[in-house]
Each structure stands twice: as structure tokens, then as C-alpha cells.
Design a protein around this motif. Structure first.
Motif, PDB file in Angstrom:
ATOM      1  N   TRP A 169       0.832  -1.200   0.000  1.00 21.11           N
ATOM      2  CA  TRP A 169       0.000   0.000   0.000  1.00 21.11           C
ATOM      3  C   TRP A 169       0.872   1.257   0.000  1.00 21.11           C
ATOM      4  CZ3 TRP A 169      -4.480  -0.479  -1.800  1.00 21.11           C
ATOM      5  CH2 TRP A 169      -5.321  -1.553  -1.488  1.00 21.11           C
ATOM      6  N   VAL A 170       1.977   1.224   0.757  1.00 19.53           N
ATOM      7  CA  VAL A 170       2.907   2.358   0.746  1.00 19.53           C
ATOM      8  C   VAL A 170       3.521   2.520  -0.645  1.00 19.53           C
ATOM      9  CG1 VAL A 170       5.099   3.224   1.642  1.00 19.53           C
ATOM     10  CG2 VAL A 170       3.413   2.233   3.207  1.00 19.53           C
ATOM     11  N   ALA A 171       3.896   1.390  -1.263  1.00 22.22           N
ATOM     12  CA  ALA A 171       4.456   1.447  -2.614  1.00 22.22           C
ATOM     13  C   ALA A 171       3.460   2.033  -3.606  1.00 22.22           C
ATOM     14  CB  ALA A 171       4.885   0.050  -3.068  1.00 22.22           C
ATOM     15  N   ALA A 172       2.191   1.647  -3.476  1.00 24.65           N
ATOM     16  CA  ALA A 172       1.157   2.194  -4.362  1.00 24.65           C
ATOM     17  C   ALA A 172       1.016   3.699  -4.165  1.00 24.65           C
ATOM     18  CB  ALA A 172      -0.181   1.497  -4.096  1.00 24.65           C
ATOM     19  N   GLY A 173       1.032   4.146  -2.901  1.00 25.79           N
ATOM     20  CA  GLY A 173       0.915   5.572  -2.623  1.00 25.79           C
ATOM     21  C   GLY A 173       2.085   6.370  -3.172  1.00 25.79           C
ATOM     22  N   LEU A 174       3.293   5.851  -3.001  1.00 20.17           N
ATOM     23  CA  LEU A 174       4.472   6.543  -3.528  1.00 20.17           C
ATOM     24  C   LEU A 174       4.436   6.618  -5.048  1.00 20.17           C
ATOM     25  CD1 LEU A 174       7.290   5.031  -1.269  1.00 20.17           C
ATOM     26  CD2 LEU A 174       6.380   7.355  -1.183  1.00 20.17           C
ATOM     27  N   SER A 175       4.044   5.524  -5.685  1.00 19.65           N
ATOM     28  CA  SER A 175       3.975   5.502  -7.147  1.00 19.65           C
ATOM     29  C   SER A 175       2.929   6.484  -7.661  1.00 19.65           C
ATOM     30  CB  SER A 175       3.648   4.087  -7.641  1.00 19.65           C
ATOM     31  OG  SER A 175       4.608   3.159  -7.204  1.00 19.65           O
ATOM     32  N   LEU A 176       1.789   6.541  -6.986  1.00 17.35           N
ATOM     33  CA  LEU A 176       0.741   7.480  -7.385  1.00 17.35           C
ATOM     34  C   LEU A 176       1.233   8.919  -7.231  1.00 17.35           C
ATOM     35  CD1 LEU A 176      -2.172   7.850  -8.328  1.00 17.35           C
ATOM     36  CD2 LEU A 176      -2.875   7.819  -5.923  1.00 17.35           C
ATOM     37  N   LEU A 177       1.961   9.192  -6.156  1.00 12.61           N
ATOM     38  CA  LEU A 177       2.515  10.526  -5.946  1.00 12.61           C
ATOM     39  C   LEU A 177       3.500  10.875  -7.058  1.00 12.61           C
ATOM     40  CD1 LEU A 177       2.879  13.078  -4.259  1.00 12.61           C
ATOM     41  CD2 LEU A 177       4.558  11.831  -2.862  1.00 12.61           C
ATOM     42  N   VAL A 178       4.339   9.913  -7.453  1.00 10.88           N
ATOM     43  CA  VAL A 178       5.268  10.148  -8.566  1.00 10.88           C
ATOM     44  C   VAL A 178       4.507  10.536  -9.828  1.00 10.88           C
ATOM     45  CG1 VAL A 178       6.856   8.998 -10.163  1.00 10.88           C
ATOM     46  CG2 VAL A 178       7.121   8.688  -7.701  1.00 10.88           C
ATOM     47  N   GLY A 179       3.431   9.800 -10.128  1.00 10.89           N
ATOM     48  CA  GLY A 179       2.651  10.107 -11.315  1.00 10.89           C
ATOM     49  C   GLY A 179       2.051  11.499 -11.278  1.00 10.89           C
ATOM     50  N   VAL A 180       1.525  11.895 -10.132  1.00 11.72           N
ATOM     51  CA  VAL A 180       0.920  13.228  -9.996  1.00 11.72           C
ATOM     52  C   VAL A 180       1.975  14.312 -10.193  1.00 11.72           C
ATOM     53  CG1 VAL A 180      -0.194  14.810  -8.374  1.00 11.72           C
ATOM     54  CG2 VAL A 180      -0.967  12.428  -8.533  1.00 11.72           C
ATOM     55  N   LEU A 181       3.147  14.128  -9.583  1.00 10.29           N
ATOM     56  CA  LEU A 181       4.210  15.131  -9.706  1.00 10.29           C
ATOM     57  C   LEU A 181       4.692  15.256 -11.147  1.00 10.29           C
ATOM     58  CD1 LEU A 181       6.283  14.330  -6.478  1.00 10.29           C
ATOM     59  CD2 LEU A 181       4.820  16.323  -6.888  1.00 10.29           C
ATOM     60  N   ILE A 182       4.837  14.123 -11.840  1.00  8.53           N
ATOM     61  CA  ILE A 182       5.239  14.184 -13.246  1.00  8.53           C
ATOM     62  C   ILE A 182       4.169  14.898 -14.070  1.00  8.53           C
ATOM     63  CG2 ILE A 182       5.652  12.778 -15.309  1.00  8.53           C
ATOM     64  CD1 ILE A 182       6.968  10.706 -13.466  1.00  8.53           C
ATOM     65  N   TRP A 183       2.894  14.571 -13.821  1.00 14.47           N
ATOM     66  CA  TRP A 183       1.790  15.196 -14.548  1.00 14.47           C
ATOM     67  C   TRP A 183       1.795  16.715 -14.376  1.00 14.47           C
ATOM     68  CZ3 TRP A 183      -2.507  13.299 -17.369  1.00 14.47           C
ATOM     69  CH2 TRP A 183      -3.538  14.217 -17.582  1.00 14.47           C
ATOM     70  N   LEU A 184       2.047  17.176 -13.139  1.00 12.75           N
ATOM     71  CA  LEU A 184       1.920  18.594 -12.840  1.00 12.75           C
ATOM     72  C   LEU A 184       3.167  19.400 -13.188  1.00 12.75           C
ATOM     73  CD1 LEU A 184       0.102  18.481  -9.368  1.00 12.75           C
ATOM     74  CD2 LEU A 184      -0.883  19.055 -11.594  1.00 12.75           C
ATOM     75  N   PHE A 185       4.349  18.817 -12.993  1.00 16.02           N
ATOM     76  CA  PHE A 185       5.551  19.649 -13.003  1.00 16.02           C
ATOM     77  C   PHE A 185       6.634  19.254 -14.015  1.00 16.02           C
ATOM     78  CE2 PHE A 185       3.949  19.833  -8.554  1.00 16.02           C
ATOM     79  CZ  PHE A 185       3.561  21.171  -8.565  1.00 16.02           C
ATOM     80  N   VAL A 186       6.533  18.095 -14.619  1.00 18.40           N
ATOM     81  CA  VAL A 186       7.579  17.692 -15.568  1.00 18.40           C
ATOM     82  C   VAL A 186       7.126  18.033 -16.977  1.00 18.40           C
ATOM     83  CG1 VAL A 186       8.850  15.741 -16.551  1.00 18.40           C
ATOM     84  CG2 VAL A 186       8.466  15.870 -14.073  1.00 18.40           C
ATOM     85  N   PRO A 187       7.918  18.805 -17.702  1.00 19.05           N
ATOM     86  CA  PRO A 187       7.509  19.247 -19.044  1.00 19.05           C
ATOM     87  C   PRO A 187       7.724  18.168 -20.089  1.00 19.05           C
ATOM     88  CG  PRO A 187       9.651  20.142 -18.516  1.00 19.05           C
ATOM     89  CD  PRO A 187       9.193  19.407 -17.288  1.00 19.05           C
ATOM     90  N   ALA A 188       7.195  18.438 -21.265  1.00 18.21           N
ATOM     91  CA  ALA A 188       7.349  17.515 -22.389  1.00 18.21           C
ATOM     92  C   ALA A 188       8.756  17.628 -22.959  1.00 18.21           C
ATOM     93  CB  ALA A 188       6.322  17.845 -23.467  1.00 18.21           C
ATOM     94  N   GLY A 189       9.264  16.521 -23.414  1.00 13.43           N
ATOM     95  CA  GLY A 189      10.549  16.519 -24.112  1.00 13.43           C
ATOM     96  C   GLY A 189      10.328  16.392 -25.608  1.00 13.43           C
ATOM     97  N   ARG A 190      11.373  16.130 -26.307  1.00 14.03           N
ATOM     98  CA  ARG A 190      11.297  16.003 -27.761  1.00 14.03           C
ATOM     99  C   ARG A 190      10.764  14.628 -28.157  1.00 14.03           C
ATOM    100  NH1 ARG A 190      16.680  18.725 -30.449  1.00 14.03           N
ATOM    101  NH2 ARG A 190      16.353  20.837 -29.645  1.00 14.03           N
ATOM    102  N   THR A 191      10.138  14.579 -29.302  1.00 13.86           N
ATOM    103  CA  THR A 191       9.754  13.311 -29.919  1.00 13.86           C
ATOM    104  C   THR A 191      10.437  13.225 -31.276  1.00 13.86           C
ATOM    105  OG1 THR A 191       7.785  14.373 -30.850  1.00 13.86           O
ATOM    106  CG2 THR A 191       7.518  13.218 -28.759  1.00 13.86           C
ATOM    107  N   ALA A 192      10.259  12.102 -31.941  1.00 12.93           N
ATOM    108  CA  ALA A 192      10.903  11.903 -33.237  1.00 12.93           C
ATOM    109  C   ALA A 192      10.472  12.996 -34.213  1.00 12.93           C
ATOM    110  CB  ALA A 192      10.551  10.528 -33.794  1.00 12.93           C
ATOM    111  N   ALA A 193      11.433  13.570 -34.923  1.00  7.67           N
ATOM    112  CA  ALA A 193      11.126  14.643 -35.877  1.00  7.67           C
ATOM    113  C   ALA A 193      10.292  14.124 -37.038  1.00  7.67           C
ATOM    114  CB  ALA A 193      12.420  15.269 -36.388  1.00  7.67           C
TER     115      ALA A 193
END
Length: 490
Positions: A169-193
Motif C-alpha cells: 500500500w505504501v508502494a502504491a501511494g508513492l507511485s501514485l505521488l510520482v505520477g501526480v508530480l510528473i503530470w503537474l511539473f515535468v515538461p514535455a521533451g522532444r519526440t521523433a522529428a
């Protein structure tokens, strides 16, 4: 809605991606305190219970290169979010499991999320200023060691004082928190041209070959190294991987560009990665056993699982402490030098272990030295890889490099297992690994680390550019993207 890339804090991005790496590493050590009790908890045999560990290894081996290629094609941030999903789902499935089959399924799902670290490393090249790239790569590379080291005492404490289900359950909570932080604060990178097709045949071929190889390596000691099953799997792995290599050289958009992987800088870095992965893992198999064996053996130190985890934890923290130094060394002398120095430090740690096996403080010193070397080496590998491939291939190349480390750790587990199984002593009517067995295992680790240092000296690199990176291909734009790039934010 996520923030735009230009508004993102570089320090915040690095912190979130490092936290993602720590969480992923935590999944690997999560069940270690439960290994002795899993068969009872799940009402199954010890052999069946061992698949709880094997399933994660196999799933990660298949998913990591696939996630890397998809990240290059469709966006690294998008694949980071997709990779977090099985971490959450797998943790919930494990927490609710009462039998071995759903537990294996849950652990397999957790393995599917292990691509977050190479994806995160590759995203850094897209979104960070060049002057911050080297330090950030080293920090995120070290996060795997920190997660593994901290996960052991944490898991032991939780398992000892609460229900084992709380771990998941702790692992699930930490993973969910990681997903939320990436969604909110990590920008998009490059994709194939240019649009490219995903190589499904290559993914199936590589996955099948890796499953056969790693299954034979990880289960060979149980089934017998000369058994029909083990030899058949090795033969199948050889056939599948050779056929896969031929396919990858002929297809227009390969899963892994073997021509890039064949460049000397990439090839020798990946070979060194296998050896460093071996030498990193060998001592992590030996030291915990020495700490926990009864003192009555004459060489065991009689520590509890919780105490063992606490003795091992500083090693992982040392990787984080050393990461800025490794980045500075790479900037000054090049990542090739950092990789060679790190490998030599690991070898020194193994050499120190021979007179120190009978002391908890001595083993602590050994883990600190070895972990320091691993931190230096692991921080240099992604820099070498990214300095030799086009920016459009960074996630795929980093994922393949991560896979090479995993192959090294799997081989280390098999080799150390064979050594300790052959060199035993009787204690209370039961065979235990002998002191000579542990010494031989550490000597092998020392030799492999020296081999890694030798391979590192053979890596041909061009002159270092800003931040210590080797210059990329002339056609590759070396400047990290500063605007939202091609990937649409969710």
C-alpha cells in the motif's frame, strides 16, 4: 494541466525524476524481508514463491527497452506517466493478494514500470540547460542505489511491526505521488522529428530472447545447470537473439538501432555496464548474508534483518553524496575517466573486504567504498551513451544500457549462487555457505570490477563539450529543447 516547460524549475524536475528512480528501486527490495516467509504467507512451495522475485526481473527486462523506444517516438513524459501506471496497479494487486498467482501478476506489473529511470535520464537532455546536465544525470543515476539501500531497512521495519500488506500500500501511494508530480511539473521533451513505426516484431523477439536467457540464468541453480530445461532455454535465447539481431539490421525503424549500438563508444560502454552491474550486485549478495549468519559459525555476525538493512543503508546514501563529485570529474576529465575510476574504486572495496569479513564496521566500510565506485560509474554511463547517439535515440539507447546492467546483475546472482552452493560447511545439520565461499565470491567481484576498468579505458570518445558530454553526431542538435517541443501536454 501541466505547467509549460519554460516555467518549470530545473531543480524541481531533477528532484521529481530522482524521486521516481528511488520509488522504482524500492520495488526491487520490497519483498526481500518477506522471502523466508512468502511460501507460508501465500500457501505455496518455496520454489513457487521464488517467482515473486523472478517475475519482476523478467517483466523489467522486456519492458525497459520497449519503454525507451516508445519514449523516443511518442514522448518521454508520456511514457513516464504510462510506466507509473503498472507500478501503482501492481502494488495494489500485491496488497490484495492471498495466493501466489496474483502476487506474481502484481510483481510482474511492478516490473513493467522499471523504465522510469532511463526515460527520466533521457528527458533531462531535452529539458535542462547544458551546464546542469552532468550533475543531474549523476544524481538520478544514484537514485537507484539510494532507493535500494533505503528500501531494505524500511521494508524490514514495516514487515516486522505491521502487516506485510502495508508494504505494498505504501508502494502504491508513492507511485501514485510520482505520477501526480510528473503530470503537474515535468515538461514535455522532444519526440521523433519524422514519424516512425514501432518495431513490434523486434519487441517480441528481444523480449522472448531475454526471458529465455534470464530465466535460465536465474533459475538454473534450482533446475540444475545441466538440465534439459536450462540448456534448452539457453539454446532458445541464442537462436531468438541472433534472429532478432538480423531483423533489427534489416528493418527501417528498429527497436534498438544496432548500428548505433555497434559504435565503439556505445559498445564498450554497454560491455562495461554488464561488468559494473555484476560487480555492484555481487557484494550486495554476500554482505547481507555475512551480517545475518549466526555468530556461532565463527564468521557470521548475528544481525537481525532490520539491523542488516541499517548497516547496508549508508552505502546507498554514499552514491548520492558522490554523484556531484562524479559529475565534476566527468566535466574535467571526461565520463570515460569517471567510469574507469569508479570501477577501480569498486575493485578496491572488494580487495579491502578480505581482511574485514569478520567485522560489522569492516563490512560497512566495504559497502561504502563499493557504493562510492558504483555511484561514479553509474553516473558516467548515461553521459557516455548520450554523447554518442542522436538526440532522437537517447531514451532507447539509455534503456538498452540499463538492460545491460540488469543482465550483469542477473549473471552475478547466478555465479555467486553457484559459488556459495559449492563451498559450504555444516552447521546444526544444515549446509551453509563457508567463509571460503564468501571470500571467493568477493575475489570474483574484484576481478570483474578490474575488467570493467580495463574496458572503460578502451572507450574511444571525442573531445568533451559543455558539461562534460562527448560531442554528439554532427547532424544532431546538441542544444536541449527549451520550449514545449513536439509532445502535447495532457
Amino acid at each position: 494541466m501541466s505547467i509549460s516547460q519554460r516555467d518549470a524549475s530545473p531543480g524541481g524536475i531533477v528532484g521529481i525524476l530522482a524521486f521516481a528512480g528511488i520509488t522504482a528501486a524500492l520495488m526491487q527490495t520490497l519483498v526481500v524481508p518477506l522471502l523466508g516467509e512468502l511460501a507460508t504467507l501465500l500457501n505455496t512451495s518455496a520454489s513457487n514463491a521464488s517467482w515473486v522475485v523472478t517475475a519482476t526481473l523478467l517483466a523489467a527486462a522486456v519492458a525497459t527497452p520497449v519503454a525507451g523506444r516508445l519514449g523516443d517516438l511518442y514522448g518521454k513524459r508520456r511514457m513516464l506517466l504510462i510506466s507509473v501506471a503498472p507500478l501503482v496497479l501492481g502494488s495494489v494487486v500485491c496488497a490484495l493478494s492471498s495466493g501466489v498467482l496474483p502476487m506474481i501478476v502484481g510483481r510482474g506489473l511492478q516490473g513493467l514500470g522499471m523504465g522510469v529511470v532511463p526515460l527520466g535520464l533521457s528527458l533531462l537532455r531535452d529539458v535542462l540547460p547544458a551546464e546542469r546536465l552532468g550533475t543531474s544525470i549523476a544524481l538520478i543515476s544514484a537514485s537507484m542505489g539510494v532507493g535500494g539501500a533505503l528500501g531494505l531497512p524500511f521494508s524490514a521495519a514495516v514487515a516486522e511491526h505491521t502487516s506485510w500488506r502495508v508494504l505494498f500500500w505504501v508502494a502504491a501511494g508513492l507511485s501514485l505521488l510520482v505520477g501526480v508530480l510528473i503530470w503537474l511539473f515535468v515538461p514535455a521533451g522532444r519526440t521523433a522529428a519524422e514519424p516512425a513505426r514501432f518495431d513490434g516484431v523486434g519487441a517480441v523477439g528481444l523480449g522472448g530472447g531475454l526471458v529465455c536467457l534470464l530465466l535460465a540464468v536465474s533459475k538454473g541453480s534450482d533446475w540444475g545447470w545441466g538440465s534439459v530445461t536450462t540448456l534448452g532455454l539457453f539454446a532458445a535465447a541464442a537462436v531468438l537473439l541472433l534472429a532478432w539481431g538480423r531483423w533489427e539490421l534489416r528493418v527501417a525503424d528498429p527497436l534498438v538501432d544496432l548500428r548505433l549500438a555497434g559504435r565503439p563508444q556505445v559498445l564498450f560502454t554497454n560491455l562495461a555496464s554488464v561488468l559494473v552491474g555484476f560487480s555492484m550486485y555481487a557484494q550486495s549478495l554476500v554482505v547481507p548474508q555475512l551480517l545475518q549468519l549466526p555468530e556461532e559459525t565463527g564468521y557470521g555476525l548475528g544481525q537481525s534483518m532490520m539491523a542488516m538493512g541499517l548497516w547496508m543503508a549508508p552505502g546507498g546514501l554514499m552514491m548520492m553524496v558522490l554523484s556531484p563529485f562524479g559529475a565534476k570529474l566527468s566535466a574535467a576529465r571526461g565520463p570515460k575517466v569517471t567510469l574507469a575510476v569508479g570501477s577501480m574504486v569498486i575493485a578496491i572495496g572488494y580487495g579491502m573486504s578480505l581482511p574485514l569479513l569478520g567485522s560489522t564496521w569492516g563490512l560497512l566500510l566495504v559497502t561504502l567504498v563499493c557504493s562510492s565506485g558504483v555511484g561514479l560509474a553509474y553516473g558516467a554511463m548515461p553521459t557516455l551513451i548520450m554523447g554518442a547517439v542522436p538526440q532522437s535515440e537517447t531514451a532507447s539507447a539509455n534503456s538498452f544500457n540499463t538492460l545491460m546492467r540488469s543482465v550483469g546483475t542477473s549473471v552475478a546472482a547466478a555465479v555467486v549462487g553457484v559459488v556459495l552452493a559449492q563451498l559450504t560447511t555444516e552447521f546444526g545439520g544444515f549446509p551453509l555457505p563457508s567463509e571460503d565461499g564468501f571470500r571467493v565470491a568477493m575475489l570474483i567481484g574484484c576481478g570483474v570490477a578490474l575488467g570493467a576498468a580495463a574496458v572503460a579505458t578502451l572507450i574511444p570518445v571525442r573531445a568533451a563539450g559543455p558539461g562534460g558530454d562527448a560531442e554528439a553526431e554532427p547532424a544532431t542538435d546538441p542544444t536541449p529543447a527549451r520550449a514545449g517541443a513536439s509532445e502535447a501536454t495532457a
